[in-house]
Write an enzyme that holds these catalytic residues in place. Structure first.
Site, short mmCIF file in Angstrom:
data_model
loop_
_atom_site.label_atom_id
_atom_site.label_comp_id
_atom_site.label_asym_id
_atom_site.label_seq_id
_atom_site.Cartn_x
_atom_site.Cartn_y
_atom_site.Cartn_z
N ASP A 16 0.86 -1.19 0.00
CA ASP A 16 0.00 0.00 0.00
C ASP A 16 0.90 1.23 0.00
O ASP A 16 1.11 1.88 1.03
CB ASP A 16 -0.90 -0.03 1.23
N GLU A 95 -6.68 4.61 -9.28
CA GLU A 95 -7.96 5.13 -8.82
C GLU A 95 -8.59 6.14 -9.78
O GLU A 95 -7.91 7.02 -10.33
CB GLU A 95 -7.78 5.79 -7.45
N LYS A 131 -9.67 1.43 -9.38
CA LYS A 131 -10.23 1.66 -8.05
C LYS A 131 -11.39 2.65 -8.12
O LYS A 131 -11.25 3.74 -8.69
CB LYS A 131 -9.15 2.20 -7.10
N THR A 155 -13.22 0.46 -3.47
CA THR A 155 -12.53 0.96 -2.28
C THR A 155 -13.49 1.77 -1.41
O THR A 155 -14.66 1.93 -1.73
CB THR A 155 -11.31 1.80 -2.72
N PHE A 177 -11.92 -1.31 4.64
CA PHE A 177 -10.94 -0.51 5.38
C PHE A 177 -11.00 -0.81 6.87
O PHE A 177 -11.91 -0.37 7.57
CB PHE A 177 -11.22 0.98 5.13
#
Length: 320
Positions: A16, A95, A131, A155, A177
């Protein structure tokens, strides 16, 4: 064996980060980025060539200032992704602009543009995950994109309602998350800490994993946003876990025995009910979950903030 090496035997480890040196050091299978990570990396002189190339690309592509900026933004994201693909053997997540989170058609259009840039550079779409925020509109966009062979990573996911809808839409992967759920519950309870075994983020991902495996959904679960290695240890066995360089280093530096906590075969023995996935049910379930609603909105705002910062940086440097 250290905890990281043991984790890799039962879970696919994802970096990440937008930092290439960290990827080289820990050798994850996949890597994922977001606007915040790219903005932080783009300010580093070591990554200057990627930014300069994006600006040059935008300049030679169009003379319209607004279009130039958007092309430069897309190209920066793809340039980082291409460099990551040179390091990791698997996939990279890129993303879509968070400001499109409630725009299905806009999300589809942007995803197609990003994939086109990757494919022009010789990167096959099978190695790219787009994403998208797990709003109702984002999930519907992903459903269309998946049918086109453009695989998606949903996400900002905080609830089983979001996860169930993603699975029904045929999404390739979701990123629930963990740490952000923990943050919300610590504030709500007025406590400084919650043990990993009782961590609401850990429990949420466990519930989603069990739901997917119980009902046979192929959508992959990738736990994200960790605050401690304790959370990671409790999710050993999850399909994937995306972990920051700091926590990867801590796992690598820690000896001990790591137990596989999540198991697909055990999930099939549980007594579970299906979650309704029509739009009315989705919106009602989100309304009834203040944590998921607040964290989703906050995440979109924060990603948007860093997108704007990156735009301002490129505008200043490129004099667009």
């Amino acid at each position: 064996m250290n905890l990281l090496d043991q984790l890799k035997t039962c879970t696919q480890v994802v970096a990440d980060t937008g930092d290439f040196n960290s990827m080289l050091a820990f050798r994850p299978t996949d890597a994922t980025t977001n606007p915040s990570l790219i903005y932080a990396s783009a300010k580093d002189e070591a990554y200057r060539p990627l930014v300069d190339e994006a600006i040059a690309y935008a300049r030679r592509t169009t003379s319209n200032p607004a279009e130039r900026l958007q092309k430069a933004m897309d190209r920066v994201a793809v340039n980082f992704g291409l460099r990551i693909l040179d390091i990791v053997p698997g996939r990279v997540s890129t993303e879509v602009d968070a400001r499109l989170s409630f725009d299905t058609e806009g999300t589809i259009r942007k995803a197609r543009e990003l994939i086109a840039l990757y494919e022009e550079a010789g990167a096959p779409r099978e190695r790219i995950l787009i994403k998208i925020a797990a709003t109702w509109e984002g999930i519907r966009a992903a459903e269309v994109l998946e049918r086109e062979g453009i695989h998606c990573n949903l996400t900002l996911l905080f609830s089983l309602a979001q996860a169930a809808c993603c699975a029904e839409a045929g999404v390739r992967l979701i990123s629930p998350f963990v740490g952000r759920i923990l943050d919300w519950h610590k504030r709500a309870r007025g406590v400084d800490s919650i043990p990993p075994t009782e961590d609401p983020g850990v429990l949420s991902v466990t519930r989603i994993y069990n739901y997917y495996k119980h009902f046979g959904y192929p959508t992959q679960v990738m736990g994200a946003s960790f605050r401690s290695i304790g959370e990671i240890v409790e999710l050993a066995g999850c399909d994937l876990l995306t972990i920051s360089p700091a926590l990867l280093h801590e796992l690598e530096s820690t000896e001990g025995v790591l137990e596989k906590k999540l198991d697909a075969d055990q999930s099939k023995t549980l007594l579970l009910e299906r979650v309704p996935t029509d739009e009315k049910s989705f919106r009602w379930l989100m309304n009834e979950d203040p944590m998921a609603t607040e964290k989703l909105a906050e995440g979109i705002r924060n990603f948007t903030r860093d997108i704007v910062r990156l735009e301002e940086m490129l505008e200043t440097e490129a004099r667009m």
